[in-house]
Design a protein around this motif. Structure first.
Motif, short mmCIF file in Angstrom:
data_model
loop_
_atom_site.label_atom_id
_atom_site.label_comp_id
_atom_site.label_asym_id
_atom_site.label_seq_id
_atom_site.Cartn_x
_atom_site.Cartn_y
_atom_site.Cartn_z
N LEU A 48 0.83 -1.20 0.00
CA LEU A 48 0.00 0.00 0.00
C LEU A 48 0.87 1.26 0.00
CD1 LEU A 48 -2.75 1.30 -0.02
CD2 LEU A 48 -2.84 1.05 2.47
N GLU A 49 1.95 1.23 0.78
CA GLU A 49 2.86 2.38 0.79
C GLU A 49 3.50 2.59 -0.59
OE1 GLU A 49 4.29 2.57 5.43
OE2 GLU A 49 5.07 0.94 4.17
N ALA A 70 2.08 1.77 -3.43
CA ALA A 70 1.00 2.29 -4.26
C ALA A 70 0.81 3.79 -4.01
CB ALA A 70 -0.30 1.53 -3.99
N MET A 71 0.86 4.19 -2.75
CA MET A 71 0.73 5.62 -2.42
C MET A 71 1.88 6.42 -3.02
SD MET A 71 -0.54 5.10 1.53
CE MET A 71 -0.18 6.77 2.03
N GLU A 72 3.07 5.89 -2.90
CA GLU A 72 4.25 6.57 -3.45
C GLU A 72 4.13 6.71 -4.96
OE1 GLU A 72 8.34 4.67 -3.81
OE2 GLU A 72 8.59 6.00 -2.07
N ASN A 73 3.73 5.64 -5.65
CA ASN A 73 3.56 5.70 -7.10
C ASN A 73 2.50 6.72 -7.48
OD1 ASN A 73 5.51 3.80 -7.71
ND2 ASN A 73 4.08 2.09 -7.65
N THR A 74 1.42 6.76 -6.73
CA THR A 74 0.34 7.72 -7.00
C THR A 74 0.86 9.14 -6.85
OG1 THR A 74 -1.32 6.13 -6.27
CG2 THR A 74 -1.98 8.44 -6.32
#
Length: 90
Positions: free
Chosen positions: A5-6, A8-12
């Motif tokens: 999830l972290e 995914a957040m970073e990529n976003t």
């Protein structure tokens, strides 16, 4: 070690400036490029290729054609929710 999830957040977070550049907002053209390059599977599997247009229009109405980071997050959230609904009903 970061969780999935972290990551995914970073990529976003890092995808937005990749397309917005120094102007700190996305134009309709920027958003179209982002969608084509970053979520091509979603775009290819759309039954209606124009389905993104109402979402973009709603985002633009608040910012004179400029999609802020918050608007971008709303878009990503909406797409994620749509994908979840699609896969949950399969």
């Amino acid at each position: 070690m970061p969780s999935q999830l972290e990551h995914a957040m970073e990529n976003t977070m890092f995808t937005f400036p990749k397309f917005a550049g120094d102007k700190n907002y996305l134009t309709k053209e920027d958003l179209q490029q982002l969608m084509e390059k970053e979520v091509p599977g979603y775009m290819e599997n759309q039954k209606d290729p124009m389905a993104i247009n109402p979402i973009v229009k709603n985002l633009e109405e608040c910012r004179d054609g400029k999609v802020s980071f918050e608007g971008y997050l709303s878009l990503i959230t909406g797409l994620t929710n749509g994908c979840n609904k699609y896969y949950a009903t399969r």
